[in-house]
Design a protein around this motif. Structure first.
Motif, mmCIF file in Angstrom:
data_model
loop_
_atom_site.group_PDB
_atom_site.id
_atom_site.type_symbol
_atom_site.label_atom_id
_atom_site.label_comp_id
_atom_site.label_asym_id
_atom_site.label_seq_id
_atom_site.Cartn_x
_atom_site.Cartn_y
_atom_site.Cartn_z
ATOM 1 N N ALA A 222 -6.770 8.311 3.920
ATOM 2 C CA ALA A 222 -6.760 7.677 5.239
ATOM 3 C C ALA A 222 -6.322 8.674 6.300
ATOM 4 C CB ALA A 222 -5.842 6.470 5.224
ATOM 5 N N GLY B 215 -8.955 1.830 -3.726
ATOM 6 C CA GLY B 215 -8.223 0.640 -4.187
ATOM 7 C C GLY B 215 -9.026 -0.173 -5.171
ATOM 8 N N THR C 239 -2.724 5.811 -7.080
ATOM 9 C CA THR C 239 -3.754 5.105 -6.298
ATOM 10 C C THR C 239 -3.314 4.983 -4.843
ATOM 11 O OG1 THR C 239 -4.153 3.802 -8.279
ATOM 12 C CG2 THR C 239 -5.208 3.062 -6.251
ATOM 13 N N VAL C 240 -2.058 4.536 -4.657
ATOM 14 C CA VAL C 240 -1.544 4.372 -3.296
ATOM 15 C C VAL C 240 -1.518 5.725 -2.584
ATOM 16 C CG1 VAL C 240 0.504 3.792 -1.967
ATOM 17 C CG2 VAL C 240 -0.217 2.313 -3.841
ATOM 18 N N PRO D 178 -3.905 -0.437 -1.468
ATOM 19 C CA PRO D 178 -4.895 -1.313 -2.097
ATOM 20 C C PRO D 178 -4.248 -2.635 -2.509
ATOM 21 C CG PRO D 178 -4.859 0.863 -3.110
ATOM 22 C CD PRO D 178 -3.676 0.786 -2.219
ATOM 23 N N ALA E 281 -3.094 -2.727 -6.031
ATOM 24 C CA ALA E 281 -1.891 -1.942 -6.269
ATOM 25 C C ALA E 281 -0.657 -2.713 -5.825
ATOM 26 C CB ALA E 281 -1.979 -0.609 -5.539
ATOM 27 N N VAL F 190 -11.094 4.453 1.605
ATOM 28 C CA VAL F 190 -9.807 3.820 1.322
ATOM 29 C C VAL F 190 -10.018 2.550 0.486
ATOM 30 C CG1 VAL F 190 -7.844 2.665 2.375
ATOM 31 C CG2 VAL F 190 -8.693 4.785 3.341
ATOM 32 N N ARG G 151 -14.353 6.271 6.412
ATOM 33 C CA ARG G 151 -12.922 6.184 6.110
ATOM 34 C C ARG G 151 -12.601 4.826 5.493
ATOM 35 N NH1 ARG G 151 -8.415 3.460 7.561
ATOM 36 N NH2 ARG G 151 -6.513 4.566 8.103
ATOM 37 N N PRO H 237 -15.453 -11.662 -4.210
ATOM 38 C CA PRO H 237 -14.234 -11.044 -4.745
ATOM 39 C C PRO H 237 -14.566 -9.942 -5.748
ATOM 40 C CG PRO H 237 -14.008 -13.411 -4.731
ATOM 41 C CD PRO H 237 -15.424 -13.121 -4.360
ATOM 42 N N SER H 238 -13.716 -8.898 -5.748
ATOM 43 C CA SER H 238 -14.042 -7.690 -6.492
ATOM 44 C C SER H 238 -14.221 -7.965 -7.979
ATOM 45 C CB SER H 238 -12.953 -6.649 -6.272
ATOM 46 O OG SER H 238 -11.689 -7.253 -6.404
ATOM 47 N N LEU H 239 -13.308 -8.745 -8.558
ATOM 48 C CA LEU H 239 -13.406 -8.977 -10.007
ATOM 49 C C LEU H 239 -14.727 -9.672 -10.326
ATOM 50 C CD1 LEU H 239 -11.952 -8.635 -12.650
ATOM 51 C CD2 LEU H 239 -10.856 -10.834 -12.299
ATOM 52 N N GLY I 151 -9.958 -12.937 -3.379
ATOM 53 C CA GLY I 151 -10.321 -11.883 -4.321
ATOM 54 C C GLY I 151 -9.127 -11.386 -5.111
ATOM 55 N N ALA J 187 -4.987 6.821 -1.614
ATOM 56 C CA ALA J 187 -5.491 6.043 -0.480
ATOM 57 C C ALA J 187 -4.858 6.532 0.827
ATOM 58 C CB ALA J 187 -5.210 4.566 -0.694
ATOM 59 N N LEU J 188 -3.521 6.758 0.790
ATOM 60 C CA LEU J 188 -2.825 7.203 2.003
ATOM 61 C C LEU J 188 -3.340 8.561 2.459
ATOM 62 C CD1 LEU J 188 0.929 6.242 1.573
ATOM 63 C CD2 LEU J 188 -0.590 5.653 3.463
ATOM 64 N N ILE K 95 -9.976 -1.872 -10.305
ATOM 65 C CA ILE K 95 -10.561 -2.974 -11.060
ATOM 66 C C ILE K 95 -11.433 -2.446 -12.208
ATOM 67 C CG2 ILE K 95 -11.933 -5.095 -10.879
ATOM 68 C CD1 ILE K 95 -9.687 -5.398 -9.152
ATOM 69 N N THR L 247 -18.093 -10.134 0.866
ATOM 70 C CA THR L 247 -17.195 -11.279 0.737
ATOM 71 C C THR L 247 -16.901 -11.618 -0.724
ATOM 72 O OG1 THR L 247 -18.295 -12.109 2.690
ATOM 73 C CG2 THR L 247 -16.868 -13.626 1.573
ATOM 74 N N VAL M 43 -10.019 -14.163 2.753
ATOM 75 C CA VAL M 43 -11.042 -13.655 1.837
ATOM 76 C C VAL M 43 -10.437 -12.621 0.888
ATOM 77 C CG1 VAL M 43 -13.140 -12.290 1.708
ATOM 78 C CG2 VAL M 43 -13.005 -14.206 3.266
ATOM 79 N N ALA N 160 -0.450 2.802 -10.440
ATOM 80 C CA ALA N 160 -0.452 2.298 -9.058
ATOM 81 C C ALA N 160 -0.036 3.380 -8.053
ATOM 82 C CB ALA N 160 0.457 1.088 -8.948
ATOM 83 N N LEU N 161 0.992 4.179 -8.400
ATOM 84 C CA LEU N 161 1.476 5.169 -7.422
ATOM 85 C C LEU N 161 0.412 6.197 -7.036
ATOM 86 C CD1 LEU N 161 5.230 5.825 -8.331
ATOM 87 C CD2 LEU N 161 4.245 4.465 -6.480
ATOM 88 N N THR O 146 -3.647 0.583 4.222
ATOM 89 C CA THR O 146 -4.284 1.522 3.304
ATOM 90 C C THR O 146 -3.822 1.252 1.872
ATOM 91 O OG1 THR O 146 -2.571 3.154 3.600
ATOM 92 C CG2 THR O 146 -4.459 3.309 5.062
#
Lengths: 251, 311, 384
Positions: free
Chosen positions: C366, C322, C358-359, A98, A101, C318, C314, C220-222, A184, C362-363, C326, C218, A180, C355-356, A96
């Motif tokens: 989930a 994350g 975000t994590v 990211p 992150a 999640v 879900r 990549p996000s960026l 990314g 996400a947790l 971006i 597939t 993959v 970052a914290l 979970t």
């Protein structure tokens, strides 16, 4: 050649051209460049960025595969069984997190450059491989395992000759997911000064040069899609040989 | 000769196999029969030490099985299980050659042995050698499973419900093949089944187990004629017992001179089948002939007398 | 070794090792690198002593096998010790340093936090609590963390100082992040559910759609976020009034669109898998009693497949929480803004400020979605 084969070949050709002869595409990207601005990224060669990007991914995924499969072997042996629930918990929670992150959190700990990117790719890459390796190693056909014991294979021989080859297609699924994600995440790695193709995209974003963004985006996208496709083909071939799918289906 | 000597397996104080002793003669088929939970599979698996006995020992030709490392012991004993347990990632040749390879046979010797076994099981080597198990039918997979177990010419072949996953027609064919190959090679086989019919049909000797104990060990005729306990009697099937007994006796045993109407039957036809034919044709006697040579006849009265004498 | 839990031994070993690692970092100001301080050098022994004792006791309670309640108590004690040392250690370190000094937790703290959190999670998973118990636990933990933050006990830490200096930006980033993650989830559900139902009934659509969606996933996000920029700036130029409703090349719109595209595969694939969970016999019976396909869908297939559909949502939630980071790179806002600002300025605390949460988000999502999935799962299946 089948239609999917033709598409595949066209993608490979396009990718090679984009990486080796970026200037061919100047007319294509020109409409997206700001007036008078550069159309094709020239601060570094696309080839060297691609190699560095793929090298980073290969190293991180290779290490992650070794460690994850090793750990999965340990926790699926009787001696390591006590750690199985814990390792499942870690995998569930870890996935979970990211990936971006994880990358960002690696920086305060490790500084800038390829190092934190490598560590983040490695750590995040462990989880899917570990998960599928456990699944593969713990769902082997019982009759085959019984026969392997019955004909006198030692533990080590059973692992090398029977368990790992049979679990391989499942493990490959995890490796594919992991690779993959790594391709990314490595792109984002250029924000922490790792040399990857993300550099081209970031440069485009910083200078509002959409041509760079497109150039970098298309190359990275093609790499990801082709690697995914190649690993899927390998997996299908292996699975088919093991007879989990009827031969000749879905072509 | 395999000697099982006072062997016992305890699970948390309960005996799954309780002081069982028996001897298996070289070149014979011994069938261990019992319901699930009778301990028959545990007994079989203690012979190649897939399960370690709690006490007692097994000797093969006088040598204790405990004297060898487990994996080396198992390489000397063929093992066939229900659903064959073939390695899906090995070719047919790779599967059959697995144990010879473990024993360090040369490539040529292994290859020759693989082809010999495929021939023995009526599978064309050139056609089957390089295929994978998933490409074979259930019956073919089962034959490859037996061929793999025979590959290194083992002292002993252990079979755990080998025909359990086959449908009835293929099963009958597989049983006949096994009987035929065993006679040809003179193999020693211990086979486990829950099917009394299969036990009587295949076994030179039948061992009946229940609750971890060996209730009776004898020839099929002895087991049917004189069941040692009520349980054995129930296993051999109360009212069917005379018929089962008749199925063990060929008509050549009760042949008498004279002629009879109708199509002649072969001398190795069982009395049970002869009885069935009499009833079906509505006749009192059947002619017996070996090919074109008439041998005599068998009468309904004789069959009836023989059944009464056994009961 | 009999009676010892092997994971407990592992936790004890890791925990003891982490006690010797630098627990906090003291820096002269926001930018310079700080020096690591070991646990016992934080403050006077009468302050550090009880905290260290609590953690050692916690590690020891984790050792006995098959005593999950003891291990939960151990983990709770350890966490309490950890918070004690963090709060009092920070105050004591700041008292001896200059005005611009900053203190932040270091490797030792984070390792111990991970060890005790895993110990707790491991013990809890051994008890396999039901959904209600898990929901209660989640609320309790969030309340405790909220109380700790509210009390101001942690305000000495440098991350809290970063927060204090950009409170408003943080709240608007939070709103934007949640908007991106939940908004794209909603959009993906609105588009993906009908698409899934249609491709369940139409094999041709299914064969055409799934490869396209997995192709999108597939990329990549960026690259995906980047490619959305020209697409949307073109749209905003072509469609009259598009710019007025916020469709523009950079900012919220491309991020939102990219996230929505990413979400379609899990939604559609799980709707398909969910609709396939209804046993053939059940469907046959439904047909036999004269239900139309619409009735079969709404009364049989969807209710039976609901847990699988929710499991897809879900994954999407999640994943999007994350990926929304971006968006910070293309001016889309959210916690990514802090992460990338922090990376630019080499300000570790700013990175953590992005970052914290975000994590954490996400947790929490989930865990909450897992509870929801379990509640909607028919009881008989759950007991397997």
């Amino acid at each position: 050649m089948s239609r999917s084969g033709a598409i595949r070949a066209a993608c490979v050709a396009l990718l090679l051209a984009l990486v080796l002869r970026p200037h061919w595409f100047a007319p294509v990207f020109a409409p997206f460049a700001p007036a008078g601005g550069p159309v094709i990224y020239e601060r570094a060669s696309i080839l060297s960025l691609s190699l560095s990007h793929l090298g980073l991914v290969a190293l991180a995924s290779g290490l992650a595969t070794l460690v994850a499969v090793g750990l999965a072997i340990l926790v699926t042996r009787p001696a390591g069984a006590a750690f199985l629930p814990l390792s499942r918990t870690i995998t569930n929670i870890g996935q979970t997190f990211p990936p971006v992150a994880v990358l960002a959190l690696a920086v305060p700990a490790l500084g800038f450059g390829a190092g934190p990117t490598l560590v983040a790719l490695f750590l995040y890459g462990l989880l899917p491989i570990f998960e599928t390796a456990i699944a593969g190693l713990s769902t082997l056909p019982p009759a085959t395992m019984e026969a392997a014991r019955g004909i006198g294979l030692t533990r080590w021989q059973r692992l090398i000759r029977v368990e790992l080859p049979l679990a391989l297609p499942v493990i490959l699924t995890g490796i594919r997911l992991s690779v993959v994600i790594a391709i990314g995440t490595a792109t984002v790695g250029s924000t922490v000064a790792a040399r990857t193709l993300g550099e081209v995209i970031i440069a485009g974003l910083l200078t509002s040069n959409t041509a760079f963004v497109l150039q970098g985006g298309v190359i990275v996208g093609l790499f990801a899609v082709l690697v995914y496709d190649a690993l899927s083909l390998l997996e299908t071939a292996l699975t088919r040989r093991l007879g989990r799918q009827p031969a000749g289906a879905d072509t | 000769m395999i000697e099982i000597d006072e062997i016992t397996k305890l699970y948390e104080g309960t005996a799954a196999v309780d002081h069982v002793s028996m001897t298996v003669e070289t070149g014979t088929i011994t069938v261990i029969v019992g319901t699930s939970g009778s301990g028959k599979t545990t007994l079989l698996r203690m012979i190649n030490r897939l399960i370690e006995p709690s006490s007692g020992e097994v000797r093969i030709n006088g040598e204790s099985t405990a004297a060898l490392p487990k994996h080396e012991l198992r390489r000397r004993i063929g093992y066939v299980i229900q659903g064959d347990g073939l390695f899906p990632h090995y070719t047919i040749a790779g599967n059959i050659g697995a144990v010879p390879k473990l024993l360090g046979w040369s490539r040529d010797k292994t290859r020759a042995r693989v082809d010999e076994l495929l021939d023995l099981f009526s599978m064309e080597p050139a056609q089957f050698r390089d295929r994978y198990p998933a490409e074979l039918s259930g019956g073919q997979q089962q034959r490859v499973g037996v061929a793999r177990a025979l590959a290194s010419r083992p002292d002993l072949l252990l079979m755990d419900e080998p025909f359990g996953a086959l449908d009835p027609i293929i099963r009958a064919r597989a049983q006949a093949d096994l009987r035929h190959i065993q006679r040809q090679l003179g193999s020693t086989i211990v086979l486990v089944t829950h099917d009394m019919e299969e036990a009587i049909h295949l076994g030179d000797r039948v061992a009946v187990m229940d609750g971890g104990k060996l209730l009776q060990h004898g020839t099929p005729a002895e087991i049917i004629a004189a069941p040692a306990t009520d349980f054995v009697a129930q296993m051999v099937g109360g009212v069917d017992r005379p018929l089962r007994l008749l199925s063990l006796i060929p008509v050549s045993d009760v042949l008498e001179d004279g002629a009879a109407e109708g199509e002649p039957i072969a001398p190795d036809t069982s009395l049970r089948d002869a009885l069935s034919l009499c009833l079906w044709r509505g006749v009192e006697a059947l002619p017996v002939a070996d090919g074109d040579r008439p041998l005599g006849r068998v009468t309904l009265a004789t069959i009836r007398a023989r059944a009464a004498e056994l009961a | 070794m009999a009676g010892l839990s092997p994971p407990g031994v592992l936790f004890a070993v890791l925990g003891l090792a982490a006690i010797f690692a630098p627990f906090m970092t003291l820096a002269a100001n926001r930018i310079v690198a700080g020096e690591g301080r070991a646990l016992w050098t934080l403050a006077a022994p009468q302050i550090t002593g009880p905290g260290i004792a609590l953690m050692l006791l916690g590690l020891a309670l984790g050792l006995p096998a098959a005593r999950p309640f003891l291990r939960i108590a151990g983990a709770a004690l350890g966490l309490a010790g950890l918070v004690w040392l963090l709060v009092l250690g920070a105050a004591s370190l700041l008292a001896e340093a200059g005005d611009y000094a900053r203190v932040s937790p270091a490797a030792g703290f984070w390792c111990l936090l991970v060890v005790f959190a895993l110990m707790m999670a491991d013990a809890l998973s051994a008890l396999s609590p039901g959904p209600a118990a898990r929901a209660g636990l989640l609320v309790l933990v969030l309340a405790l963390i909220g109380a700790l933050l509210w009390s101001g006990a942690l305000s000495d830490l440098s991350i809290a100082q970063e927060f204090a200096s950009r409170k408003d930006a943080f709240y608007s980033a939070s709103l934007r992040h949640l908007g991106l993650a939940f908004g794209s989830l909603l959009a993906a559900a609105v588009i993906g559910l009908p698409l899934g139902v249609m491709s369940h009934r139409n094999a041709g659509l299914r064969r055409a759609l799934l490869p396209v969606l997995s192709f999108l996933q597939t990329i990549p996000s960026l690259a995906m976020f980047g490619i959305m920029i020209p697409v949307l700036s073109w749209l905003s130029g072509v469609i009259p009034g598009a710019r007025a409703i916020g469709i523009a090349g950079i900012g919220f719109a491309p991020a939102f669109l990219a996230l929505t595209l990413y979400s379609l595969l899990p939604v559609v694939a799980n709707v398909l898998a969910g609709l396939r969970t209804a046993p053939a016999a059940t469907l046959e019976a439904a047909r036999g009693m004269g239900m139309t396909w619409r009735q079969r869908l709404t009364r049989v297939e969807l209710p039976l497949g609901l847990p699988v559909v929710l499991a897809g949502l879900r994954i999407v939630l999640v994943q999007n929480i994350g990926l929304a980071v971006i968006a910070g790179l293309i001016g889309g806002g959210g916690y990514g803004t802090f992460v990338f600002q922090g990376l630019n300025q080499t300000a570790g605390d700013l990175i953590l400020l992005g970052a914290l949460p975000t994590v954490a988000l996400a947790l929490i999502s989930a865990i909450a979605m897992d509870i929801l999935v379990e509640v909607t799962t028919p009881r008989t299946e759950r007991e397997e």
